[in-house]
Design a protein around this motif. Structure first.
Motif, PDB file in Angstrom:
ATOM      1  N   ASP A 150      36.439  -9.553 -43.662  1.00  0.00           N
ATOM      2  CA  ASP A 150      34.579 -10.645 -43.728  1.00  0.00           C
ATOM      3  C   ASP A 150      33.290 -10.281 -43.395  1.00  0.00           C
ATOM      4  N   VAL A 151      33.427  -9.029 -43.061  1.00  0.00           N
ATOM      5  CA  VAL A 151      32.191  -8.000 -42.988  1.00  0.00           C
ATOM      6  C   VAL A 151      31.991  -7.125 -43.635  1.00  0.00           C
ATOM      7  N   ARG A 152      30.824  -7.925 -44.158  1.00  0.00           N
ATOM      8  CA  ARG A 152      29.779  -7.384 -45.402  1.00  0.00           C
ATOM      9  C   ARG A 152      29.434  -5.894 -45.404  1.00  0.00           C
TER      10      ARG A 152
ATOM     11  N   GLN B   7      27.204  -2.929 -43.393  1.00  0.00           N
ATOM     12  CA  GLN B   7      27.503  -2.564 -41.895  1.00  0.00           C
ATOM     13  C   GLN B   7      28.677  -1.666 -41.789  1.00  0.00           C
TER      14      GLN B   7
ATOM     15  N   THR C 112      18.914  -6.807 -35.299  1.00  0.00           N
ATOM     16  CA  THR C 112      17.708  -8.126 -35.939  1.00  0.00           C
ATOM     17  C   THR C 112      19.153  -9.382 -35.776  1.00  0.00           C
ATOM     18  N   PRO C 113      18.460 -10.521 -35.858  1.00  0.00           N
ATOM     19  CA  PRO C 113      19.547 -11.565 -35.857  1.00  0.00           C
ATOM     20  C   PRO C 113      20.055 -11.832 -36.820  1.00  0.00           C
ATOM     21  N   GLY C 114      21.207 -12.073 -36.783  1.00  0.00           N
ATOM     22  CA  GLY C 114      22.535 -11.886 -38.088  1.00  0.00           C
ATOM     23  C   GLY C 114      22.141 -10.752 -38.131  1.00  0.00           C
ATOM     24  N   SER C 115      23.037 -10.264 -38.116  1.00  0.00           N
ATOM     25  CA  SER C 115      23.011  -8.589 -38.685  1.00  0.00           C
ATOM     26  C   SER C 115      24.712  -8.451 -38.440  1.00  0.00           C
ATOM     27  N   GLY C 116      25.141  -9.520 -37.539  1.00  0.00           N
ATOM     28  CA  GLY C 116      26.993 -10.227 -37.629  1.00  0.00           C
ATOM     29  C   GLY C 116      27.813  -8.891 -36.182  1.00  0.00           C
ATOM     30  N   LYS C 117      27.101  -8.097 -35.973  1.00  0.00           N
ATOM     31  CA  LYS C 117      26.916  -8.055 -34.509  1.00  0.00           C
ATOM     32  C   LYS C 117      28.221  -8.391 -33.515  1.00  0.00           C
ATOM     33  N   SER C 118      27.962 -10.258 -33.159  1.00  0.00           N
ATOM     34  CA  SER C 118      29.088 -11.407 -32.816  1.00  0.00           C
ATOM     35  C   SER C 118      30.484 -11.029 -33.761  1.00  0.00           C
ATOM     36  N   MET C 119      30.554 -11.152 -34.744  1.00  0.00           N
ATOM     37  CA  MET C 119      31.108 -10.934 -36.132  1.00  0.00           C
ATOM     38  C   MET C 119      32.093 -10.040 -36.095  1.00  0.00           C
TER      39      MET C 119
ATOM     40  N   ASP D  16      27.158 -11.476 -24.950  1.00  0.00           N
ATOM     41  CA  ASP D  16      26.481 -11.538 -26.204  1.00  0.00           C
ATOM     42  C   ASP D  16      24.737 -11.614 -25.570  1.00  0.00           C
TER      43      ASP D  16
ATOM     44  N   ASN E 237      19.279  -7.832 -28.956  1.00  0.00           N
ATOM     45  CA  ASN E 237      18.626  -7.703 -30.022  1.00  0.00           C
ATOM     46  C   ASN E 237      17.649  -6.365 -29.702  1.00  0.00           C
TER      47      ASN E 237
ATOM     48  N   VAL F 146      21.560  -6.879 -42.551  1.00  0.00           N
ATOM     49  CA  VAL F 146      21.785  -6.810 -43.373  1.00  0.00           C
ATOM     50  C   VAL F 146      21.062  -7.737 -45.056  1.00  0.00           C
TER      51      VAL F 146
ATOM     52  N   MET G 160      24.928  -8.979 -48.868  1.00  0.00           N
ATOM     53  CA  MET G 160      25.590 -10.022 -49.152  1.00  0.00           C
ATOM     54  C   MET G 160      26.638 -10.292 -50.124  1.00  0.00           C
TER      55      MET G 160
HETATM   56  N1  LIG Z   1      27.557  -8.200 -42.607  1.00  0.00           N
HETATM   57  C1  LIG Z   1      28.008  -9.576 -42.667  1.00  0.00           C
HETATM   58  N2  LIG Z   1      29.147 -10.295 -43.625  1.00  0.00           N
HETATM   59  C2  LIG Z   1      28.542 -11.199 -43.416  1.00  0.00           C
HETATM   60  N3  LIG Z   1      28.473 -12.316 -42.910  1.00  0.00           N
HETATM   61  C3  LIG Z   1      27.339 -12.262 -42.190  1.00  0.00           C
HETATM   62  C4  LIG Z   1      27.148 -10.628 -41.702  1.00  0.00           C
HETATM   63  N4  LIG Z   1      25.942 -10.271 -41.000  1.00  0.00           N
HETATM   64  C5  LIG Z   1      26.044 -11.698 -40.558  1.00  0.00           C
HETATM   65  N5  LIG Z   1      27.078 -12.621 -41.420  1.00  0.00           N
HETATM   66  C6  LIG Z   1      26.963 -13.798 -41.612  1.00  0.00           C
HETATM   67  O1  LIG Z   1      25.878 -14.868 -40.949  1.00  0.00           O
HETATM   68  C7  LIG Z   1      26.540 -15.526 -39.021  1.00  0.00           C
HETATM   69  C8  LIG Z   1      25.355 -15.038 -37.818  1.00  0.00           C
HETATM   70  O2  LIG Z   1      26.374 -12.888 -37.410  1.00  0.00           O
HETATM   71  P1  LIG Z   1      26.651 -13.042 -36.251  1.00  0.00           P
HETATM   72  O3  LIG Z   1      26.621 -13.711 -35.432  1.00  0.00           O
HETATM   73  O4  LIG Z   1      27.273 -12.382 -36.046  1.00  0.00           O
HETATM   74  O5  LIG Z   1      25.194 -12.359 -36.133  1.00  0.00           O
HETATM   75  P2  LIG Z   1      24.412 -11.273 -34.601  1.00  0.00           P
HETATM   76  O6  LIG Z   1      23.801 -10.201 -35.245  1.00  0.00           O
HETATM   77  O7  LIG Z   1      25.003 -11.623 -33.591  1.00  0.00           O
HETATM   78  O8  LIG Z   1      23.279 -12.469 -34.208  1.00  0.00           O
HETATM   79  P3  LIG Z   1      22.313 -13.086 -32.837  1.00  0.00           P
HETATM   80  O9  LIG Z   1      21.752 -11.191 -32.799  1.00  0.00           O
HETATM   81  O10 LIG Z   1      21.558 -13.431 -33.096  1.00  0.00           O
HETATM   82  O11 LIG Z   1      23.316 -13.083 -31.747  1.00  0.00           O
HETATM   83  C9  LIG Z   1      27.993 -15.146 -39.330  1.00  0.00           C
HETATM   84  O12 LIG Z   1      28.517 -15.939 -38.952  1.00  0.00           O
HETATM   85  C10 LIG Z   1      28.304 -14.733 -40.283  1.00  0.00           C
HETATM   86  O13 LIG Z   1      27.660 -16.134 -41.774  1.00  0.00           O
END
Ligand SMILES: Nc1ncnc2c1ncn2[C@@H]1O[C@H](COP(=O)(O)OP(=O)(O)OP(=O)(O)O)[C@@H](O)[C@H]1O
Ligand SMILES: [Mg+2]
Length: 507
Positions: free
Chosen positions: A195-197, A199, A221-228, A304, A348, A393, A398
């Motif tokens: 699922d992780v694109r 990275q 940075t936020p939303g880069s997929g760390k939690s994923m 986290d 972050n 990302v 994506m």
């Molecule tokens: N590399 C990726 N591939 C696919 N989807 C991604 C990727 N990175 C982020 N996303 C999408 O963005 C959402 C947020 O990602 P995630 O929670 O992993 O970010 P994060 O790095 O933990 O951000 P934060 O710093 O805000 O906690 C995911 O649920 C997914 O839908």
């Protein structure tokens, strides 16, 4: 006359036999429990009275004394009701004496005589086996977990009356049967790395972390997929050994968190929020319970937004990261729980989150960034082998097709690398590369002349400390294992150098 009966008390995850003596003697009507009972044990008296009343049994107006021995150990829990009640039935000659000497009893009583679920049934069953008790009588709700222990007749019961009739040979209770285990159900075990694109760098770091048991900190940075990525870690880690399954299940049994079928056979993934208290992480509290760090034993503890945790909470991580155990202080004694988890954290790069982002400007001041990062102490960072810079990302990333490699393919490589480690450390006291330290590093990570030159150059360039040097060696050893290489070579060190601590990115 005195009746004797046995139950257990818990010290950490281990059970200890408690002998209960019940005496009814002439004197002023009273009901005393002696031998360091806690308040839940003392309250047994009222629950037992209620349950006896429901059964139509009156307690005699005499001096009833219940003694719990050894007298110098604190007795905690609600499971003392049932053994004390059976002791009373025995001293009142309502139930005969056979069966009872080789039996352990545990259970909480309802005022209607029902037997309610308790915590710690699995450690009790293991204890029953090692101490050669033949029978274990416990609540129906705990039958499944205890049934996993072979060599003990486990009798789950619903009601005191039912158990009384069994002991009177009027009916025969059936022993618990080991339940069927269904396919993995926890969400983390169904998430897949495909699922992780993009990275690729962070995914590779996750693979190295899983293979060598290394702790990992992801910064991005936020939303880069760390939690994923963190949530998918348990899916690529080596499978649990039967001893690990037992240990993990025992901890969850004490916490009252076992699933219906009574055993945990998947790696736990625990993700406490940054508002969690030190007690929630370490365990303890009014009723001694394992905390998040122990519930993550054998699996992953994911923190986290790491710098958002209060510093004193973060400092509690130091002992378990070093020893794999956590000691909790109680009023007059200590309790030690296993806490050997893989530590994965995310943060972050700055309080606003966007330091280093190609298009979104960072709004944090250098001072704010410094304060944010200073929350992580040096000793804590020292225990983290892999420091991973997770890039933002892009929209192009994506739009990439789903990754070809899924978790199963990555796990195969991890398993192979892990098998090499177990083979290599057969004679040592460790099992994986993350546990290499001191003399063991010298013994198991010898470097060729060109590797030494590379390390020297790197240590000059990056002002590397002795600890940093060891960290690179450990990670390089895992990278070599993933490549199936006997010895660490230059490419392994070069790759390991990419996961070193990046203290402060310039603005
Ligand atoms: N590399 C990726 N591939 C696919 N989807 C991604 C990727 N990175 C982020 N996303 C999408 O963005 C959402 C947020 O990602 P995630 O929670 O992993 O970010 P994060 O790095 O933990 O951000 P934060 O710093 O805000 O906690 C995911 O649920 C997914 O839908
Ligand atoms: Mg996140």
């Amino acid at each position: 006359m005195i009746a004797e009966i046995h139950t257990i008390t818990l010290a950490g995850i281990h059970a200890q036999t408690i002998q209960i003596q019940v005496q009814i003697a002439p004197g002023i009507a009273s009901f005393n429990i002696v031998g360091l009972p806690d308040s839940a044990v003392k309250e047994s008296r009222d629950r037992i009275r209620g349950a006896f009343h429901a059964l139509g049994i009156a307690l005699p107006a005499k001096r009833i004394t219940v003694s719990l021995s050894p007298a110098d150990i604190h007795k905690e829990g609600n499971h003392f009701d049932l053994p004390i009640a059976i002791g009373l039935l025995k001293v009142l000659k309502i139930v005969p004496h056979d069966h009872i000497p080789q039996s352990l009893f545990l259970g909480e009583l309802g005022l209607d005589g029902s037997i309610r679920g308790i915590v710690g049934a699995l450690p009790a069953a293991i204890h029953a086996k090692t101490k050669q008790f033949e029978n274990l009588f416990l609540p129906q709700a705990n039958g499944n977990e205890a049934s996993w222990v072979e060599g003990v007749a486990v009798y789950p019961c619903n009601h005191l009356k039912e158990l009384m009739h069994h002991l009177q040979n009027k009916i025969r209770l059936t022993t618990a049967q080991t339940p069927e285990v269904s396919a993995p159900t926890s969400p983390e075990n169904q998430l897949d790395f495909s699922d992780v694109r993009g990275q690729e760098f962070a995914k590779r770091a996750a693979e190295i972390a899983a293979a060598g048991g290394h702790n990992m900190l992801m910064c991005g940075t936020p939303g880069s997929g760390k939690s994923m990525i963190a949530k998918r870690m348990v899916g690529i880690m080596p499978s649990l050994s039967s001893q690990e399954i037992l240990d993990i299940s025992m901890i969850h049994s004490i916490a009252g968190l076992l699933p219906d079928h009574g055993i945990i056979h998947q790696k736990p993934f625990r993700e406490p929020h940054h508002t969690a208290s030190a007690v929630a992480l370490c365990g303890g509290g009014l009723k001694a319970k394992p905390g998040e760090m122990s519930l993550a034993h054998g699996g992953v503890l994911f923190l986290d937004e790491l710098p958002e945790f209060p510093r004193q909470v973060l400092e509690t991580l130091r002992q378990p990261l070093e020893t794999g155990e956590i000691t909790v202080s109680r009023a007059n004694h200590h309790v030690t729980y296993p806490a050997n988890f893989q530590f994965i954290a995310a943060m972050n790069p700055s309080p606003c989150g966007y330091l280093g982002h190609p298009s979104i400007p960072c709004t944090s001041t250098p001072k704010q960034i410094q304060n944010y990062r200073n929350k992580l102490s040096g000793p804590l960072l020292d225990r983290i082998d892999l420091h991973v810079d997770v890039a933002p990302v892009s929209i192009e990333d994506m739009q990439l097709p789903p990754a070809k490699e899924n978790s199963a393919t990555i796990k195969k490589r991890v398993d192979q690398a892990y098998a090499l480690q177990t083979q290599r450390y057969k004679q040592a006291s460790i099992s994986k590369n993350s546990q290499l330290y001191g003399a063991l590093l010298d013994q198991y990570c010898p470097l060729s002349a060109d590797c030494i030159t590379l390390m020297q150059k790197a240590s000059e360039k990056y002002a590397m400390s002795a600890r940093g040097y060891h960290r690179i060696l450990r990670v390089a050893r895992t990278i070599a294992d993933l490549a199936g290489a006997q010895n660490i070579a230059k490419p392994h060190i070069s790759e390991a150098l990419m996961y070193r601590y990046i203290p402060y990115k310039p603005l």
